[in-house]
Design an enzyme around this catalytic site. Structure first.
Site, mmCIF file in Angstrom:
data_model
loop_
_atom_site.group_PDB
_atom_site.id
_atom_site.type_symbol
_atom_site.label_atom_id
_atom_site.label_comp_id
_atom_site.label_asym_id
_atom_site.label_seq_id
_atom_site.Cartn_x
_atom_site.Cartn_y
_atom_site.Cartn_z
ATOM 1 N N CYS A 1 -19.689 11.955 -0.260
ATOM 2 C CA CYS A 1 -18.881 11.441 -1.362
ATOM 3 C C CYS A 1 -19.602 10.258 -2.011
ATOM 4 O O CYS A 1 -20.114 9.415 -1.286
ATOM 5 C CB CYS A 1 -17.520 10.991 -0.849
ATOM 6 S SG CYS A 1 -16.457 10.278 -2.086
ATOM 7 N N PRO A 2 -19.686 10.111 -3.329
ATOM 8 C CA PRO A 2 -19.061 10.961 -4.342
ATOM 9 C C PRO A 2 -19.996 12.056 -4.869
ATOM 10 O O PRO A 2 -19.630 12.756 -5.792
ATOM 11 C CB PRO A 2 -18.760 9.958 -5.456
ATOM 12 C CG PRO A 2 -19.926 9.024 -5.422
ATOM 13 C CD PRO A 2 -20.303 8.914 -3.961
#
Lengths: 156, 87
Positions: free
Chosen positions: B26-27
């Protein structure tokens, strides 16, 4: 459309990673994202690499030289004279986590809107041309409030 | 066989794409998926390889929220899934 606006004040390496992680993550799930760079945060969006005497007046030139642009963002804790951000970048690469530079590139690719603070630019004697061309506009508080209204706002 | 003028660009645009985000976190899992989907033409498909957990939960969800169609979620090996998204 949901909206996230971040006031990028600190200009610290770790806090910039936080800003860019939030910004790219939100933009990737279709948020409208506004980043408002103010005071030390302006250092992140300087166009020239490395330490440069940019700005108007000797004191402003010194401040801009000491800040040193995107490549020299300091860690907010345990900076060790600038060694720490480099070590952290190596650690991020080793762990397959996006580095600060990769996150910044993703921010641009996702068309996150970047704004520079007029008042801080005035203090540090910088012009719009001193920043990367992706900086959409130089704005003041009323415009930022207008842009961020109806969404979430963070101060980092 | 050569393509007629005007046909090749159409077929080229409609070409399905693959994306491996098994090593991403993430992201960048969402970021790379979104950027890859943006480059596709309407009707084309994107096959995304991802790991179970957060990417498997959220990549299909965010694609659906953005108006793309998640056609298939298939377990292809231990902890690795392939999802097919149509633009």
């Amino acid at each position: 459309m949901k909206k996230l606006s971040i006031i990028c004040f600190s200009g610290d390496f770790d806090k910039t990673v936080a800003v860019l992680t939030m910004a790219t993550g939100a933009a990737a799930v279709n948020y409208e994202v506004n980043l408002f760079f103010t005071f030390w945060g302006l250092n992140i969006i300087k166009s020239k690499k490395g330490r440069r005497f940019t700005g108007k007046g000797s004191l402003a030139k010194c401040f801009n030289f000491l800040q040193g642009g995107f490549e020299n963002l300091p860690m907010s804790r345990l900076n060790f004279l600038g060694a720490s951000p480099r070590m952290m970048t190596r650690l991020m690469q080793k762990r397959n986590v996006a580095t600060c530079r990769e996150l910044f590139k993703a921010t641009i690719d996702l068309k996150v809107k970047l704004y520079a603070c007029e008042m801080s630019m005035n203090i540090l004697g910088t012009k719009k041309e001193d920043f990367i061309p992706e900086v959409k506009e130089v704005i003041g508080v009323p415009t930022f409030l207008e842009l961020s209204s109806g969404g979430e706002t963070l101060f980092i | 066989m050569s393509f007629q003028a005007g046909v090749k660009p159409f077929l080229y645009k409609m070409k399905n794409q693959q994306l491996d985000i098994t090593n991403e976190h993430c992201p960048m899992t969402f970021v790379k998926t979104k950027l890859a989907l943006e480059q596709l033409d309407a009707g084309a498909r994107l096959e995304v390889l991802l790991v179970e957990g957060e990417p498997l939960e959220n990549v299909p969800k965010s694609a659906t929220q953005q108006g793309y169609r998640v056609l298939e979620i298939k377990n292809i090996s231990e902890k690795i899934y392939k999802i097919t998204i149509e633009k």
